[in-house]
Scaffold this motif. Structure first.
Motif, PDB file in Angstrom:
ATOM      1  N   MET A  12      23.714   6.700  19.137  1.00 27.49           N
ATOM      2  CA  MET A  12      24.943   6.852  18.353  1.00 27.49           C
ATOM      3  C   MET A  12      25.739   8.032  18.903  1.00 27.49           C
ATOM      4  O   MET A  12      25.238   9.157  18.947  1.00 27.49           O
ATOM      5  CB  MET A  12      24.602   7.097  16.885  1.00 27.49           C
ATOM      6  N   PRO A  13      26.985   7.833  19.346  1.00 32.12           N
ATOM      7  CA  PRO A  13      27.790   8.958  19.848  1.00 32.12           C
ATOM      8  C   PRO A  13      28.036   9.993  18.759  1.00 32.12           C
ATOM      9  O   PRO A  13      28.020   9.686  17.570  1.00 32.12           O
ATOM     10  CB  PRO A  13      29.105   8.291  20.270  1.00 32.12           C
ATOM     11  N   GLU A  14      28.277  11.223  19.176  1.00 30.01           N
ATOM     12  CA  GLU A  14      28.601  12.272  18.210  1.00 30.01           C
ATOM     13  C   GLU A  14      29.963  12.029  17.583  1.00 30.01           C
ATOM     14  O   GLU A  14      30.870  11.484  18.208  1.00 30.01           O
ATOM     15  CB  GLU A  14      28.608  13.644  18.899  1.00 30.01           C
ATOM     16  N   LEU A  15      30.083  12.437  16.338  1.00 34.25           N
ATOM     17  CA  LEU A  15      31.367  12.356  15.654  1.00 34.25           C
ATOM     18  C   LEU A  15      32.254  13.529  16.065  1.00 34.25           C
ATOM     19  O   LEU A  15      31.789  14.495  16.686  1.00 34.25           O
ATOM     20  CB  LEU A  15      31.160  12.366  14.141  1.00 34.25           C
ATOM     21  N   SER A  16      33.502  13.458  15.702  1.00 33.87           N
ATOM     22  CA  SER A  16      34.443  14.529  16.009  1.00 33.87           C
ATOM     23  C   SER A  16      33.964  15.846  15.424  1.00 33.87           C
ATOM     24  O   SER A  16      33.600  15.922  14.242  1.00 33.87           O
ATOM     25  CB  SER A  16      35.818  14.194  15.429  1.00 33.87           C
ATOM     26  N   ASN A  17      33.958  16.905  16.243  1.00 37.43           N
ATOM     27  CA  ASN A  17      33.505  18.205  15.747  1.00 37.43           C
ATOM     28  C   ASN A  17      34.601  18.983  15.038  1.00 37.43           C
ATOM     29  O   ASN A  17      34.348  20.066  14.510  1.00 37.43           O
ATOM     30  CB  ASN A  17      32.912  19.048  16.883  1.00 37.43           C
ATOM     31  N   ARG A  18      35.825  18.439  15.016  1.00 39.22           N
ATOM     32  CA  ARG A  18      36.890  19.149  14.316  1.00 39.22           C
ATOM     33  C   ARG A  18      36.642  19.176  12.813  1.00 39.22           C
ATOM     34  O   ARG A  18      37.244  19.958  12.089  1.00 39.22           O
ATOM     35  CB  ARG A  18      38.250  18.534  14.616  1.00 39.22           C
ATOM     36  N   LEU A  19      35.764  18.298  12.326  1.00 39.18           N
ATOM     37  CA  LEU A  19      35.487  18.241  10.894  1.00 39.18           C
ATOM     38  C   LEU A  19      34.236  19.008  10.500  1.00 39.18           C
ATOM     39  O   LEU A  19      33.792  18.936   9.345  1.00 39.18           O
ATOM     40  CB  LEU A  19      35.346  16.774  10.448  1.00 39.18           C
ATOM     41  N   ASP A  20      33.647  19.759  11.438  1.00 38.69           N
ATOM     42  CA  ASP A  20      32.417  20.492  11.135  1.00 38.69           C
ATOM     43  C   ASP A  20      32.603  21.473   9.988  1.00 38.69           C
ATOM     44  O   ASP A  20      31.698  21.689   9.184  1.00 38.69           O
ATOM     45  CB  ASP A  20      31.920  21.235  12.385  1.00 38.69           C
ATOM     46  N   GLY A  21      33.773  22.093   9.912  1.00 39.77           N
ATOM     47  CA  GLY A  21      34.030  23.063   8.854  1.00 39.77           C
ATOM     48  C   GLY A  21      34.690  22.459   7.631  1.00 39.77           C
ATOM     49  O   GLY A  21      35.148  23.181   6.746  1.00 39.77           O
ATOM     50  N   PHE A  22      34.741  21.148   7.594  1.00 42.24           N
ATOM     51  CA  PHE A  22      35.442  20.431   6.529  1.00 42.24           C
ATOM     52  C   PHE A  22      34.534  20.232   5.320  1.00 42.24           C
ATOM     53  O   PHE A  22      33.350  19.948   5.455  1.00 42.24           O
ATOM     54  CB  PHE A  22      35.848  19.053   7.058  1.00 42.24           C
ATOM     55  N   THR A  23      35.098  20.363   4.148  1.00 39.44           N
ATOM     56  CA  THR A  23      34.421  19.923   2.933  1.00 39.44           C
ATOM     57  C   THR A  23      35.332  18.915   2.246  1.00 39.44           C
ATOM     58  O   THR A  23      36.522  18.845   2.541  1.00 39.44           O
ATOM     59  CB  THR A  23      34.146  21.094   1.966  1.00 39.44           C
ATOM     60  N   GLU A  24      34.777  18.126   1.350  1.00 40.31           N
ATOM     61  CA  GLU A  24      35.647  17.233   0.601  1.00 40.31           C
ATOM     62  C   GLU A  24      36.492  18.069  -0.355  1.00 40.31           C
ATOM     63  O   GLU A  24      36.192  19.233  -0.641  1.00 40.31           O
ATOM     64  CB  GLU A  24      34.817  16.213  -0.183  1.00 40.31           C
ATOM     65  N   SER A  25      37.547  17.479  -0.844  1.00 42.32           N
ATOM     66  CA  SER A  25      38.413  18.183  -1.782  1.00 42.32           C
ATOM     67  C   SER A  25      37.645  18.563  -3.041  1.00 42.32           C
ATOM     68  O   SER A  25      37.103  17.693  -3.736  1.00 42.32           O
ATOM     69  CB  SER A  25      39.608  17.304  -2.165  1.00 42.32           C
ATOM     70  N   ILE A  26      37.580  19.855  -3.332  1.00 44.95           N
ATOM     71  CA  ILE A  26      36.910  20.306  -4.544  1.00 44.95           C
ATOM     72  C   ILE A  26      37.674  19.845  -5.782  1.00 44.95           C
ATOM     73  O   ILE A  26      37.087  19.490  -6.810  1.00 44.95           O
ATOM     74  CB  ILE A  26      36.767  21.842  -4.548  1.00 44.95           C
ATOM     75  N   ILE A  27      39.000  19.816  -5.665  1.00 47.13           N
ATOM     76  CA  ILE A  27      39.816  19.401  -6.810  1.00 47.13           C
ATOM     77  C   ILE A  27      39.509  17.961  -7.184  1.00 47.13           C
ATOM     78  O   ILE A  27      39.265  17.633  -8.348  1.00 47.13           O
ATOM     79  CB  ILE A  27      41.314  19.568  -6.489  1.00 47.13           C
ATOM     80  N   ARG A  28      39.529  17.064  -6.184  1.00 46.64           N
ATOM     81  CA  ARG A  28      39.247  15.664  -6.467  1.00 46.64           C
ATOM     82  C   ARG A  28      37.796  15.463  -6.892  1.00 46.64           C
ATOM     83  O   ARG A  28      37.499  14.586  -7.717  1.00 46.64           O
ATOM     84  CB  ARG A  28      39.579  14.816  -5.242  1.00 46.64           C
ATOM     85  N   LYS A  29      36.889  16.270  -6.361  1.00 42.29           N
ATOM     86  CA  LYS A  29      35.490  16.174  -6.786  1.00 42.29           C
ATOM     87  C   LYS A  29      35.345  16.522  -8.254  1.00 42.29           C
ATOM     88  O   LYS A  29      34.573  15.893  -8.991  1.00 42.29           O
ATOM     89  CB  LYS A  29      34.613  17.087  -5.938  1.00 42.29           C
ATOM     90  N   MET A  30      36.094  17.531  -8.706  1.00 39.36           N
ATOM     91  CA  MET A  30      36.007  17.919 -10.119  1.00 39.36           C
ATOM     92  C   MET A  30      36.544  16.813 -11.028  1.00 39.36           C
ATOM     93  O   MET A  30      36.085  16.670 -12.168  1.00 39.36           O
ATOM     94  CB  MET A  30      36.755  19.224 -10.356  1.00 39.36           C
ATOM     95  N   THR A  31      37.480  16.013 -10.545  1.00 42.88           N
ATOM     96  CA  THR A  31      37.937  14.868 -11.331  1.00 42.88           C
ATOM     97  C   THR A  31      36.802  13.870 -11.516  1.00 42.88           C
ATOM     98  O   THR A  31      36.615  13.313 -12.607  1.00 42.88           O
ATOM     99  CB  THR A  31      39.145  14.192 -10.648  1.00 42.88           C
ATOM    100  N   ARG A  32      36.031  13.636 -10.460  1.00 40.87           N
ATOM    101  CA  ARG A  32      34.890  12.718 -10.583  1.00 40.87           C
ATOM    102  C   ARG A  32      33.845  13.272 -11.542  1.00 40.87           C
ATOM    103  O   ARG A  32      33.251  12.529 -12.339  1.00 40.87           O
ATOM    104  CB  ARG A  32      34.271  12.466  -9.205  1.00 40.87           C
ATOM    105  N   ILE A  33      33.624  14.581 -11.488  1.00 39.01           N
ATOM    106  CA  ILE A  33      32.668  15.200 -12.408  1.00 39.01           C
ATOM    107  C   ILE A  33      33.173  15.096 -13.845  1.00 39.01           C
ATOM    108  O   ILE A  33      32.402  14.855 -14.784  1.00 39.01           O
ATOM    109  CB  ILE A  33      32.405  16.666 -12.002  1.00 39.01           C
ATOM    110  N   ALA A  34      34.484  15.259 -14.028  1.00 43.10           N
ATOM    111  CA  ALA A  34      35.068  15.118 -15.367  1.00 43.10           C
ATOM    112  C   ALA A  34      34.817  13.722 -15.918  1.00 43.10           C
ATOM    113  O   ALA A  34      34.431  13.544 -17.092  1.00 43.10           O
ATOM    114  CB  ALA A  34      36.564  15.413 -15.329  1.00 43.10           C
ATOM    115  N   LYS A  35      35.017  12.707 -15.091  1.00 39.62           N
ATOM    116  CA  LYS A  35      34.771  11.328 -15.530  1.00 39.62           C
ATOM    117  C   LYS A  35      33.301  11.107 -15.856  1.00 39.62           C
ATOM    118  O   LYS A  35      32.952  10.434 -16.830  1.00 39.62           O
ATOM    119  CB  LYS A  35      35.232  10.351 -14.451  1.00 39.62           C
ATOM    120  N   GLN A  36      32.432  11.686 -15.051  1.00 43.18           N
ATOM    121  CA  GLN A  36      30.996  11.525 -15.254  1.00 43.18           C
ATOM    122  C   GLN A  36      30.557  12.040 -16.616  1.00 43.18           C
ATOM    123  O   GLN A  36      29.680  11.456 -17.271  1.00 43.18           O
ATOM    124  CB  GLN A  36      30.245  12.270 -14.140  1.00 43.18           C
ATOM    125  N   HIS A  37      31.177  13.133 -17.074  1.00 38.58           N
ATOM    126  CA  HIS A  37      30.768  13.772 -18.329  1.00 38.58           C
ATOM    127  C   HIS A  37      31.757  13.514 -19.468  1.00 38.58           C
ATOM    128  O   HIS A  37      31.620  14.123 -20.538  1.00 38.58           O
ATOM    129  CB  HIS A  37      30.601  15.271 -18.113  1.00 38.58           C
TER     130      HIS A  37
END
Length: 387
Positions: free
Chosen positions: A1-26
């Motif tokens: 499997m070839p390596e993925l782009s390393n430009r995203l190594d320092g990337f995290t998913e959006s914390i804001i959008r993640k908190m929306t999912r957590i809000a729905k969960q609870h």
């Protein structure tokens, strides 16, 4: 499997959008991701029904339908106090998120440097990574979130290509004064840099503060890319209608970037949104009054609970200090807040370059009954105060 782009190594998913999912969960009240729980103006909804039947349902001109650009130019010429030509000064984008990315890709080459004020909206760091530029962070000092002109000058001296300016600011609600903008403008001219503005909260500014468009300052239109959207002004965050306003030569390049990023914004939504652009001054006055009332209701509630916060001058966010609760991890605090208290917020550290973990961000773009219920739930925080 070839390596993925390393430009995203320092990337995290959006914390804001993640908190929306957590809000729905609870089943928590979502005061994290900044979107309203009330309807857009009736005029837009009525026109949307017509557009659903009559169209257009195919591609429009990639940089925006002729009528949409015409009405947008009329509105922004009035508010910005400068002439905006719909044929040469506007590109319509898929939300201000794309507008900011297209603006960055237009003016910056990989390896360039851009100035970002901290705290900042989380997308700016992502934009920098995706465009291959290096952000230089300049802190805004609370409680007024002021910048040090000398520190800003030192940042410009590093050979920056552009500065990103969010005004009114997310997450602080700061409204930059004309004097502050003139300082930024003079440095941009001296060091031959662009200014990329994010002005999506341009119509949500509270007295005695006023919003000044960077592009309206003498000599600044030619080096400013003014990014904004209809999302916050007309409560249509899901329509994804944004735009860039700038000088013709720059916009010509922006249109090329936009064309190959997304082709074009949704045609039927552009037709429906024209009705918003045609609304009179009374609409914008009412919008400000409505958000002033929501701000008063929410901040008075925080006062009763005893929470410390920074009073926003514009936009609809408030940074709250949680240091008295003894939790050093703001992300864990927000998870606990959603699951145990039933209200979702955003960890403040997602907005700061500095290691700052004592803040969370709420928004108050909700119906009054929603805010009242959220405050009722937050009353339980009195039981967990450590100091």
């Amino acid at each position: 499997m070839p390596e993925l782009s390393n430009r995203l190594d320092g990337f995290t998913e959006s914390i804001i959008r993640k908190m929306t999912r957590i809000a729905k969960q609870h089943d928590a009240i979502n005061l994290s991701q900044g979107f309203p729980d009330f309807d857009p103006p009736r005029e837009l909804l009525d026109e949307l029904r017509i557009a659903a039947d009559e169209g257009p349902h195919q591609y429009e001109i990639t940089w925006g339908s002729e009528l949409f650009r015409k009405k947008l130019a009329e509105k922004q010429s009035k508010w910005m106090g400068i002439p905006v030509d719909p044929e040469s000064n506007i590109v319509v984008t898929c939300g201000s998120t794309e507008a900011m990315m297209a603006a960055m890709m237009t003016v910056c080459n990989p390896g360039d440097k851009v100035i970002v004020f901290s705290p900042f909206y989380e997308n700016y760091t992502a934009d920098a990574i995706l465009t291959g530029v290096t952000p230089i962070y300049v802190p805004l000092a609370p409680p007024e979130f002021l910048f040090d002109p000398e520190e800003l000058r030192r940042a410009f001296e590093q050979g920056v290509k552009a500065i990103i300016l969010c005004n009114p600011s997310n997450p602080t609600g700061k409204v930059f004064t004309r004097s502050e903008l003139e300082t930024i403008a003079s440095l941009a001219v001296e060091f031959d840099a662009f200014v990329i503005t994010d002005e999506v909260y341009e119509h949500i500014v509270f007295e005695p503060y006023t919003h000044t468009y960077m592009a309206s300052l003498p000599g600044m239109f030619e080096r400013t890319l003014s990014c904004s959207s209809l999302s916050k002004t007309y409560s249509i965050t899901g329509w994804r209608l944004g735009y860039i306003i700038g000088p013709a030569g720059v916009i010509d390049v922006c249109r090329k970037v936009h064309d190959f990023l997304t082709v074009g914004a949704a045609a039927p939504l552009q037709r429906a949104a024209v009705k918003g652009l045609e609304l009179g001054d009374d609409y914008y006055e009412g919008l400000t009054r409505s958000y002033e009332q929501k701000r008063t209701l929410f901040l008075e509630g925080l006062d009763r609970i005893g929470l410390k916060y920074y009073k926003p001058q514009g936009a609809y966010y408030v940074l709250v200090d949680i240091s008295e609760f003894g939790e050093p991890d703001d992300y864990k605090f927000c998870e606990w807040l959603a699951s145990e208290i039933g209200v979702a917020a955003v960890p403040g550290s997602s907005f700061f370059r500095e290691d700052v973990r004592q803040y969370i961000r709420f928004h108050f773009a909700k119906k009054e009954e929603t805010l009242i219920e959220a405050l009722k739930r937050l009353e339980k925080l009195k039981l967990y105060r450590k100091s």
